[in-house]
Scaffold this motif. Structure first.
Motif, mmCIF file in Angstrom:
data_model
loop_
_atom_site.group_PDB
_atom_site.id
_atom_site.type_symbol
_atom_site.label_atom_id
_atom_site.label_comp_id
_atom_site.label_asym_id
_atom_site.label_seq_id
_atom_site.Cartn_x
_atom_site.Cartn_y
_atom_site.Cartn_z
ATOM 1 N N LEU A 1 88.653 -35.989 6.054
ATOM 2 C CA LEU A 1 88.696 -34.578 6.417
ATOM 3 C C LEU A 1 88.194 -33.762 5.235
ATOM 4 O O LEU A 1 88.190 -34.235 4.096
ATOM 5 N N TYR A 2 87.786 -32.525 5.505
ATOM 6 C CA TYR A 2 87.202 -31.658 4.482
ATOM 7 C C TYR A 2 88.186 -30.577 4.060
ATOM 8 O O TYR A 2 88.885 -30.001 4.893
ATOM 9 N N TYR A 3 88.207 -30.302 2.739
ATOM 10 C CA TYR A 3 89.157 -29.358 2.145
ATOM 11 C C TYR A 3 88.437 -28.453 1.143
ATOM 12 O O TYR A 3 87.428 -28.857 0.550
ATOM 13 N N PRO A 4 89.002 -27.259 0.874
ATOM 14 C CA PRO A 4 88.412 -26.375 -0.136
ATOM 15 C C PRO A 4 88.426 -26.990 -1.538
ATOM 16 O O PRO A 4 87.538 -26.720 -2.343
ATOM 17 N N SER A 5 89.411 -27.817 -1.821
ATOM 18 C CA SER A 5 89.492 -28.488 -3.122
ATOM 19 C C SER A 5 90.393 -29.708 -2.992
ATOM 20 O O SER A 5 91.227 -29.787 -2.102
ATOM 21 N N LEU A 6 90.176 -30.658 -3.897
ATOM 22 C CA LEU A 6 90.931 -31.911 -3.888
ATOM 23 C C LEU A 6 91.562 -32.151 -5.257
ATOM 24 O O LEU A 6 91.149 -31.575 -6.261
ATOM 25 N N ASN A 7 92.545 -33.025 -5.275
ATOM 26 C CA ASN A 7 93.099 -33.538 -6.526
ATOM 27 C C ASN A 7 92.077 -34.535 -7.077
ATOM 28 O O ASN A 7 91.251 -35.061 -6.338
ATOM 29 N N ARG A 8 92.138 -34.837 -8.369
ATOM 30 C CA ARG A 8 91.246 -35.820 -8.989
ATOM 31 C C ARG A 8 92.072 -36.927 -9.624
ATOM 32 O O ARG A 8 93.061 -36.654 -10.321
ATOM 33 N N SER A 9 91.665 -38.163 -9.375
ATOM 34 C CA SER A 9 92.312 -39.301 -10.027
ATOM 35 C C SER A 9 92.100 -39.172 -11.526
ATOM 36 O O SER A 9 90.981 -38.915 -11.975
ATOM 37 N N LYS A 10 93.166 -39.350 -12.308
ATOM 38 C CA LYS A 10 93.041 -39.222 -13.766
ATOM 39 C C LYS A 10 92.179 -40.338 -14.345
ATOM 40 O O LYS A 10 91.526 -40.149 -15.361
ATOM 41 N N CYS A 11 92.155 -41.482 -13.696
ATOM 42 C CA CYS A 11 91.423 -42.632 -14.222
ATOM 43 C C CYS A 11 89.922 -42.561 -13.943
ATOM 44 O O CYS A 11 89.117 -42.812 -14.828
ATOM 45 N N CYS A 12 89.532 -42.220 -12.722
ATOM 46 C CA CYS A 12 88.114 -42.291 -12.343
ATOM 47 C C CYS A 12 87.569 -40.989 -11.751
ATOM 48 O O CYS A 12 86.422 -40.947 -11.324
ATOM 49 N N SER A 13 88.383 -39.948 -11.702
ATOM 50 C CA SER A 13 87.997 -38.613 -11.226
ATOM 51 C C SER A 13 87.610 -38.542 -9.752
ATOM 52 O O SER A 13 86.989 -37.575 -9.329
ATOM 53 N N LYS A 14 87.949 -39.534 -8.965
ATOM 54 C CA LYS A 14 87.671 -39.476 -7.525
ATOM 55 C C LYS A 14 88.618 -38.480 -6.867
ATOM 56 O O LYS A 14 89.776 -38.354 -7.245
ATOM 57 N N GLY A 15 88.122 -37.780 -5.850
ATOM 58 C CA GLY A 15 88.915 -36.780 -5.156
ATOM 59 C C GLY A 15 89.819 -37.380 -4.091
ATOM 60 O O GLY A 15 89.485 -38.414 -3.490
ATOM 61 N N ILE A 16 90.965 -36.729 -3.864
ATOM 62 C CA ILE A 16 91.893 -37.146 -2.819
ATOM 63 C C ILE A 16 92.730 -35.923 -2.426
ATOM 64 O O ILE A 16 93.162 -35.161 -3.302
ATOM 65 N N CYS A 17 92.952 -35.739 -1.128
ATOM 66 C CA CYS A 17 93.766 -34.606 -0.687
ATOM 67 C C CYS A 17 95.239 -34.877 -1.001
ATOM 68 O O CYS A 17 95.639 -36.020 -1.218
ATOM 69 N N THR A 18 96.016 -33.829 -1.027
ATOM 70 C CA THR A 18 97.425 -33.966 -1.392
ATOM 71 C C THR A 18 98.186 -34.841 -0.406
ATOM 72 O O THR A 18 99.008 -35.668 -0.802
ATOM 73 N N GLU A 19 97.915 -34.702 0.889
ATOM 74 C CA GLU A 19 98.657 -35.506 1.867
ATOM 75 C C GLU A 19 98.345 -36.994 1.730
ATOM 76 O O GLU A 19 99.252 -37.823 1.829
ATOM 77 N N CYS A 20 97.101 -37.352 1.467
ATOM 78 C CA CYS A 20 96.778 -38.762 1.246
ATOM 79 C C CYS A 20 97.392 -39.260 -0.055
ATOM 80 O O CYS A 20 97.883 -40.387 -0.121
ATOM 81 N N PHE A 21 97.392 -38.414 -1.085
ATOM 82 C CA PHE A 21 98.038 -38.795 -2.341
ATOM 83 C C PHE A 21 99.522 -39.071 -2.123
ATOM 84 O O PHE A 21 100.064 -40.041 -2.640
ATOM 85 N N LEU A 22 100.188 -38.233 -1.343
ATOM 86 C CA LEU A 22 101.615 -38.435 -1.068
ATOM 87 C C LEU A 22 101.853 -39.754 -0.346
ATOM 88 O O LEU A 22 102.879 -40.404 -0.547
ATOM 89 N N GLN A 23 100.911 -40.176 0.476
ATOM 90 C CA GLN A 23 101.023 -41.473 1.151
ATOM 91 C C GLN A 23 100.837 -42.625 0.162
ATOM 92 O O GLN A 23 101.463 -43.665 0.285
ATOM 93 N N MET A 24 99.952 -42.421 -0.816
ATOM 94 C CA MET A 24 99.653 -43.469 -1.796
ATOM 95 C C MET A 24 100.780 -43.632 -2.812
ATOM 96 O O MET A 24 100.961 -44.693 -3.377
#
Length: 134
Positions: free
Chosen positions: A66-89
């Protein structure tokens, strides 16, 4: 008086974006902690995801697509992820460290940097074009 020079100015987040939008069932989420992290700009707001990027500078979450105005970034590799998917991970009630879903680095963590700048988008677009022509 009282103004800070430098640093990021935190934009206000609407209250409705401080809680999950229903993409997943989040039973064990500490809503107060999540709200605090979003208001402190440590996690991206929980915007509702769009099915396409039509009409804007939206970023695609590589987990839910899905598309979002902005995403979180993984601290290790800077890949984007939405907050809801991060909460699942990142389950809340486990002591076991989570691996990054992208590069498999242990102790997965994200940071929120805000909306990508035009310069960041240009660099990303240039890199994509360069990879196509190899």
């Amino acid at each position: 008086m009282g103004n800070r020079i430098g640093g990021r100015r935190k934009a206000g987040v609407e209250e409705r974006y401080t809680r999950p939008q229903g993409l997943y069932e989040h039973r064990d989420i500490d809503q107060k902690k999540l709200r605090k992290l979003i208001l402190e700009a440590k996690l991206a707001p929980c915007y509702p995801g769009a099915d396409d990027a039509a009409g804007g500078d939206l970023e695609e979450c590589p987990i839910c697509f899905l598309y979002y105005p902005s995403l979180n970034r993984s601290k290790c590799c800077s890949k984007g992820i939405c907050t809801e998917c991060f909460l699942q991970m990142k389950p809340t009630h486990t002591a076991r460290p989570t691996q990054c879903p992208f590069c498999k680095t242990p102790n997965y963590a994200v940071e929120y940097r805000g909306v990508k700048t035009k310069e960041e988008r240009s660099i990303e677009q240039f890199n994509r074009k360069s990879l196509k022509h190899r």
